[in-house]
Design a protein around this motif. Structure first.
Motif, mmCIF file in Angstrom:
data_model
loop_
_atom_site.group_PDB
_atom_site.id
_atom_site.type_symbol
_atom_site.label_atom_id
_atom_site.label_comp_id
_atom_site.label_asym_id
_atom_site.label_seq_id
_atom_site.Cartn_x
_atom_site.Cartn_y
_atom_site.Cartn_z
ATOM 1 N N ARG A 89 -2.314 4.126 0.873
ATOM 2 C CA ARG A 89 -2.412 5.223 -0.109
ATOM 3 C C ARG A 89 -1.174 5.265 -0.985
ATOM 4 O O ARG A 89 -1.257 5.400 -2.204
ATOM 5 C CB ARG A 89 -2.590 6.557 0.607
ATOM 6 N N LEU A 90 -0.018 5.152 -0.356
ATOM 7 C CA LEU A 90 1.237 5.225 -1.093
ATOM 8 C C LEU A 90 1.388 4.035 -2.036
ATOM 9 O O LEU A 90 1.789 4.188 -3.195
ATOM 10 C CB LEU A 90 2.404 5.277 -0.112
ATOM 11 N N ALA A 91 1.038 2.841 -1.550
ATOM 12 C CA ALA A 91 1.168 1.639 -2.373
ATOM 13 C C ALA A 91 0.229 1.688 -3.573
ATOM 14 O O ALA A 91 0.617 1.352 -4.704
ATOM 15 C CB ALA A 91 0.898 0.399 -1.527
ATOM 16 N N LEU A 92 -1.008 2.111 -3.355
ATOM 17 C CA LEU A 92 -1.972 2.167 -4.445
ATOM 18 C C LEU A 92 -1.619 3.270 -5.448
ATOM 19 O O LEU A 92 -1.759 3.086 -6.659
ATOM 20 C CB LEU A 92 -3.381 2.397 -3.894
ATOM 21 N N ALA B 284 -7.848 -5.836 -5.853
ATOM 22 C CA ALA B 284 -9.274 -5.626 -5.594
ATOM 23 C C ALA B 284 -9.588 -4.173 -5.268
ATOM 24 O O ALA B 284 -10.749 -3.758 -5.320
ATOM 25 C CB ALA B 284 -9.734 -6.525 -4.447
ATOM 26 N N TYR B 285 -8.561 -3.403 -4.930
ATOM 27 C CA TYR B 285 -8.767 -2.002 -4.548
ATOM 28 C C TYR B 285 -8.308 -1.018 -5.618
ATOM 29 O O TYR B 285 -8.431 0.195 -5.448
ATOM 30 C CB TYR B 285 -8.001 -1.710 -3.250
ATOM 31 N N GLU C 259 -7.363 -4.802 6.095
ATOM 32 C CA GLU C 259 -6.736 -6.054 5.677
ATOM 33 C C GLU C 259 -5.257 -6.065 6.053
ATOM 34 O O GLU C 259 -4.722 -7.073 6.531
ATOM 35 C CB GLU C 259 -6.891 -6.252 4.168
ATOM 36 N N MET C 260 -4.589 -4.933 5.843
ATOM 37 C CA MET C 260 -3.176 -4.827 6.211
ATOM 38 C C MET C 260 -2.990 -5.056 7.710
ATOM 39 O O MET C 260 -2.094 -5.801 8.132
ATOM 40 C CB MET C 260 -2.648 -3.448 5.816
ATOM 41 N N THR D 277 -12.431 2.436 0.183
ATOM 42 C CA THR D 277 -11.400 1.545 -0.339
ATOM 43 C C THR D 277 -10.170 1.558 0.557
ATOM 44 O O THR D 277 -9.627 0.505 0.911
ATOM 45 C CB THR D 277 -10.999 1.972 -1.760
ATOM 46 N N LEU D 278 -9.724 2.747 0.921
ATOM 47 C CA LEU D 278 -8.536 2.883 1.757
ATOM 48 C C LEU D 278 -8.742 2.243 3.123
ATOM 49 O O LEU D 278 -7.848 1.582 3.656
ATOM 50 C CB LEU D 278 -8.181 4.364 1.917
ATOM 51 N N THR D 279 -9.935 2.427 3.671
ATOM 52 C CA THR D 279 -10.232 1.844 4.984
ATOM 53 C C THR D 279 -10.243 0.323 4.922
ATOM 54 O O THR D 279 -9.671 -0.348 5.799
ATOM 55 C CB THR D 279 -11.594 2.353 5.496
#
Length: 246
Positions: free
Chosen positions: A145-148, A192-193, A209-210, A202-204
């Motif tokens: 969330r923070l990165a996006l 991609a997100y 992936e992370m 999207t977050l999930t």
């Protein structure tokens, strides 16, 4: 490593590092892999796994050694601990409360740190892993969330060996100088997100992936294949202490 301005500029980190780094050296011989993947300047989100109450110290020392000042999103309760709480506040750590409203305020505080060009460390799982074999469990969406939200590099990190110093929910083993490996992976491509950065799906997906990246690095460090299924506390009947519920 060459220090960034945030490390070379006098701050509360200096006296803390003068004390903590040598003491940590008594407990751990830290091997850092992938040092080139941590930006020398600018904002970033670093997402490590969490298998010991002692590993925040290891992560902080590793980041400091690489020339950056470590700032965590940390549990609000830690800010109430004498001495520790004062140190957390003085170094600009971000308290994370349990209520959703206050949690949003914490996210805004972390976003401000990023806007100031500083890094934020967000534990990928949000708490200590409950997996019996200390593999990463189901991830939380905070780091993603923070990165996006800030269009920031999201950098996965895996660490292993700290549990030899302080086992999860155990007692400190001293004197014991353990070999601890900290591996920093390349920043994830989140393009991609980017079209739906706040959507739960999207977050999930990005969080999965992370966690896959972190788990793969940890598997390489340990020299063992990771479990096919990631541990999920809500499905395995565990409470907040990690003990099995009857």
């Amino acid at each position: 490593m060459a220090a960034s301005p945030e490390k070379s500029r006098p701050s509360a980190f200096w006296p803390l590092a003068a004390i903590i780094v040598p003491i940590t050296g008594l407990f751990a011989r830290i091997e850092i892999r992938g040092a080139e993947n941590l930006p020398r300047e600018g904002a970033y989100v670093l997402a490590p796994n969490h298998n010991s109450e002692f590993d925040p110290v290891i992560v902080a020392v590793a980041v400091w050694r690489l020339g950056r000042a470590p700032r965590f999103m940390a549990k609000e309760s830690l800010f109430k601990v004498p001495v520790l709480g004062a140190a957390l506040k003085a170094t600009g750590m971000v308290p994370v409360p349990r209520t959703s409203t206050s949690a949003n305020q914490s996210m805004k505080a972390a976003e401000q740190i990023a806007r100031d060009g500083r890094g934020v460390i967000v534990y990928a799982e949000g708490t200590l892993t409950r997996d019996p074999d200390l593999w990463p469990m189901r991830g939380k969406t905070g780091a993603v969330r923070l990165a996006l939200a800030g269009d920031l590099p999201l950098i996965p990190m895996a660490q292993w060996g700290v549990q030899q110093i302080l086992p999860r929910y155990g007692k400190l083993k001293f004197p014991r100088r353990a070999h601890v490996v900290v591996e920093i992976g390349p920043a994830m491509d989140l393009s991609a997100y980017a079209d739906a950065p706040t959507q739960p799906a999207t977050l999930t997906k990005a969080t999965d992936e992370m966690m896959n990246r972190i788990t793969a690095m940890l598997s390489g460090i340990r020299g063992l294949p990771a479990p096919a299924e990631r541990w999920n506390p809500s499905q395995h009947g565990q409470n907040e202490t990690g003990r099995l519920e009857s």
